[in-house]
Structures are given as C-alpha cells and as structure tokens.
Design a protein around this motif. Structure first.
Motif, PDB file in Angstrom:
ATOM      1  N   LEU A  91       3.385  -7.500   2.880  1.00 28.12           N
ATOM      2  CA  LEU A  91       2.064  -6.869   2.931  1.00 28.12           C
ATOM      3  C   LEU A  91       1.267  -7.034   1.637  1.00 28.12           C
ATOM      4  O   LEU A  91       0.109  -7.463   1.652  1.00 28.12           O
ATOM      5  N   LEU A  92       1.906  -6.693   0.512  1.00 24.38           N
ATOM      6  CA  LEU A  92       1.180  -6.681  -0.761  1.00 24.38           C
ATOM      7  C   LEU A  92       0.525  -8.031  -1.101  1.00 24.38           C
ATOM      8  O   LEU A  92      -0.652  -8.057  -1.500  1.00 24.38           O
ATOM      9  N   PRO A  93       1.241  -9.151  -0.943  1.00 27.68           N
ATOM     10  CA  PRO A  93       0.586 -10.439  -1.259  1.00 27.68           C
ATOM     11  C   PRO A  93      -0.698 -10.644  -0.453  1.00 27.68           C
ATOM     12  O   PRO A  93      -1.668 -11.200  -0.971  1.00 27.68           O
ATOM     13  N   GLU A  94      -0.709 -10.176   0.784  1.00 30.64           N
ATOM     14  CA  GLU A  94      -1.917 -10.331   1.620  1.00 30.64           C
ATOM     15  C   GLU A  94      -3.014  -9.377   1.155  1.00 30.64           C
ATOM     16  O   GLU A  94      -4.186  -9.722   1.133  1.00 30.64           O
ATOM     17  N   LEU A  95      -2.614  -8.163   0.788  1.00 30.64           N
ATOM     18  CA  LEU A  95      -3.608  -7.179   0.333  1.00 30.64           C
ATOM     19  C   LEU A  95      -4.307  -7.677  -0.933  1.00 30.64           C
ATOM     20  O   LEU A  95      -5.499  -7.462  -1.127  1.00 30.64           O
ATOM     21  N   LYS A  96      -3.541  -8.346  -1.771  1.00 24.72           N
ATOM     22  CA  LYS A  96      -4.121  -8.845  -3.028  1.00 24.72           C
ATOM     23  C   LYS A  96      -5.173  -9.914  -2.792  1.00 24.72           C
ATOM     24  O   LYS A  96      -6.035 -10.141  -3.627  1.00 24.72           O
ATOM     25  N   LYS A  97      -5.062 -10.594  -1.657  1.00 23.48           N
ATOM     26  CA  LYS A  97      -6.030 -11.655  -1.356  1.00 23.48           C
ATOM     27  C   LYS A  97      -7.355 -11.118  -0.809  1.00 23.48           C
ATOM     28  O   LYS A  97      -8.300 -11.873  -0.622  1.00 23.48           O
TER      29      LYS A  97
END
Ligand code: UDP
Ligand code: MG
Length: 328
Positions: free
Chosen positions: A24-30
């Motif tokens: 989830l986090l890698p996508e949220l950062k984008k």
C-alpha cells in the motif's frame, strides 16, 4: 484535494504490516493528492490493533478507529466512510487480495467524473465449483427479485465521490450491505475488472455460514419478493384445489359419476383442506407484505437522493451557503 482510504481490519496481525509497507505505502507515495488512511479495527482479538497503532504513531496520515467489539465489515466500512474527510473515499480490504497498484486507475476514473468506481472480480478468475454456483445463484435470485442494478462480482474495492459519501452517511438502517445500498443510491457508476489475489496471511473470516447470512441479509434488505412468492404459491394451491373440488362436485354429485372415478369422502376432505392451506398461505403473504412495509418505514431510507453536483440553484443549498458565508 484529499483522498481518504478506508480499510477494515479484523484479525490481520499476520499480514497487515507486509500489506501496508510493501503493497500500500509505495502506491500512496505516488499519489498527487493529500491523503488520509483510516484503519478501522473491527474488534480484532489478535495483535492487529497494536500493529496499526504503531503505524499511526510513525505516520500522520494514518488514523485508527477502534471498535469496542466485532461489528462486522459492513459496519466497519460505514464507520470509516463517516469518519473520512476526503473529496473521494477509497475502500479496500486489509489482506492484500485487492491490489493497491490499481488505486491509480480508480482515481483516474474518479477524476474523469465517475462517482462510484467499482472493482469487479471474477471475470478473469478461476473459482471453486461451489463458490461459482453459489455466486451465480445469488445474483440470479437477486435479479429475479427485481434487483437489477448489481453487477455480478462487484466488490467493496471502490472509490466513492464526496457527494455519494454525504448521501450514504444519511442512511441509518442497521442490517446493511454497503454494496447493495450504494447500488440502490444510483449515481454514475464505472466498473474496473481486477483479479482477486491470494491472502497475504491468515484465514478469511467469511466462512460459508457468514456468507449465507450476508446473502439472506441482501435478499431481505433489498427486496420483498420472497414474501410475494409464497403468496403466489398460495394462489396456485387455492385455484387448483377449487377447480378440482368443482370438478368432483359436478362429476360425482350432479352427473352421478359417469367417469366411474368413485370419489370418497376422504378425497373430498383432502381437497377441502388443501384449499384452506392455499387460503392460509395467501393471507400470510398479505400480512407479510404489511410487515415489509413496516420494515421499509423502519429502515427510514430517504425517499429519493438528490445529485447535488448536477442540480442548480436549489433553495435549500442557497440558504446553506448564505448561512456558511455569514458565519465565517
Ligand atoms: N473484516 C472485518 N470484520 C469482520 C470480517 C472481516 O473488518 O468481521 C475485514 C478483514 O480484515 C478484511 C476484509 O474485511 O480487511 C475482508 O475480509 P475477508 O478477507 O475475511 O473476506 P473475503 O476476502 O472473503 O471477502
Ligand atoms: Mg479477503
């Protein structure tokens, strides 16, 4: 602009950290938007709460909404949506079965004007035979009951626009299926196909019994067709036994049994009793219909839902805006 992510968490201690950090986090950062992540702890009995609390301490975007006990996923989603402050609200599961990579596609569809963007599973998937038959049967029955708006395979992996959330938050009924209610609400829907992945860890908490209960809840809350079906069975029995009864009376007593059928008293009595059973079924169905009306009133759903985005110059809105500008 802000996007709220709502994730119900129930006994997900084994997989949640991995789901959050790796998926989830890698996508949220984008994201090009500000965001908040609302984790609803639905009365987990394992260490899920501690895990998500720890995450929230490290990351200001993360909010933890903790239930006092297990109220079920539908209620957890509702609570999360009520808490959400974003311009769009994305709901998804905590077990990694709904790929976070897709959130960008969901958001894009929302930017393009979709008001409810729904993830649909199953079109590309292989299912077990029982699951396949069960799900087919569910949508077939739902369709027969007149609930036509539900696309088979629709899941809770979805984005709703603020205007949908505002209306959704006004619904007060208790026995609720989030998906069903949103289908009932209308608005512009967009569907995105996806493949339901495997659970990262742990077991699904929806076993056969819970799923069956969910299906029954959907039928009862979305349609009163089951009540009417029994009424029609009653009508059929009554009419059939009436015709048979009249035939016996004419054949035996008026014409003197020309067909040599030799009706006995017991057969006459059975026909009469069947006739009465039909009447009882009809009257029960009528009573049930009254109850279903009471049920509908008790649910307290609004009579209609206004699409405020597309309405213009409504008095109610004007008054609200004027009030807001005078108070600020
Ligand atoms: N869940 C919940 N409360 C419950 C059961 C499940 O909040 O009583 C959450 C669970 O943590 C997960 C999501 O709902 O995030 C979907 O649950 P599950 O994976 O068990 O269901 P399935 O994948 O079979 O739809
Ligand atoms: Mg799952």
């Amino acid at each position: 602009m802000k996007i709220s992510f709502v994730i119900p968490v129930y006994n997900e201690e084994k997989g949640f950290s991995q789901f959050y950090e790796k998926m989830l986090l890698p996508e949220l950062k984008k994201l090009n938007y500000d965001y908040e992540l609302i984790l609803v702890n639905d009365g987990s009995t394992d260490k899920s709460l501690q895990i998500i609390q720890k995450i929230s301490e490290k990351d200001n975007h993360v909010k933890v909404l903790c239930f006092s006990r297990n109220f079920g996923k539908e209620v957890a989603l509702t609570a999360g949506i009520r808490e959400a402050a974003g311009d769009a609200i994305l709901t998804m599961d905590a077990d990694g079965q709904q790929p976070p990579k897709l959130i960008h596609e969901f958001i894009k569809k929302w930017e393009e004007g979709g008001e409810i963007i729904i993830g649909v599973r199953g079109r590309y998937e292989k299912h077990g035979l029982i699951a396949k038959i069960g799900s087919k049967l569910f949508y077939k029955i739902l369709g027969m009951m007149g609930v036509k708006d539900t696309v088979p395979g629709s899941t809770d992996f979805r984005i709703i626009d603020r205007c949908v959330a505002d209306e959704y938050n006004k619904l007060t009924e208790h026995g609720r299926i989030t998906r069903g209610l949103m289908d009932w609400m209308g608005f512009k829907k967009v569907y995105i196909d996806y493949i339901y992945g495997n659970r990262l860890a742990g077991k699904p908490s929806y076993n056969f019994k819970k799923l069956f209960q969910l299906a029954i809840d959907s039928f009862v809350s979305l349609s009163s067709a089951p009540l009417i079906i029994f009424g029609w069975i009653g009508v059929f029995i009554t009419v059939a036994s009436l015709i048979l009864g009249i035939f016996v009376i004419i054949e035996e007593f008026i014409m003197g049994d020309p067909m040599q059928l030799k009706w006995t008293g017991t057969t006459c009595l059975s026909i009469f009793i069947t006739f009465l059973i039909g009447l009882v079924l009809i009257s029960q169905s009528i009573i049930a219909l009254y109850i279903s009306h009471i049920h509908a009133e008790a649910q307290g759903r609004p009579l209609y839902i206004i699409d405020h985005k597309n309405s213009r110059n409504l008095n109610e809105r004007k008054a609200k805006k004027a009030k807001e500008s005078t108070s600020s």
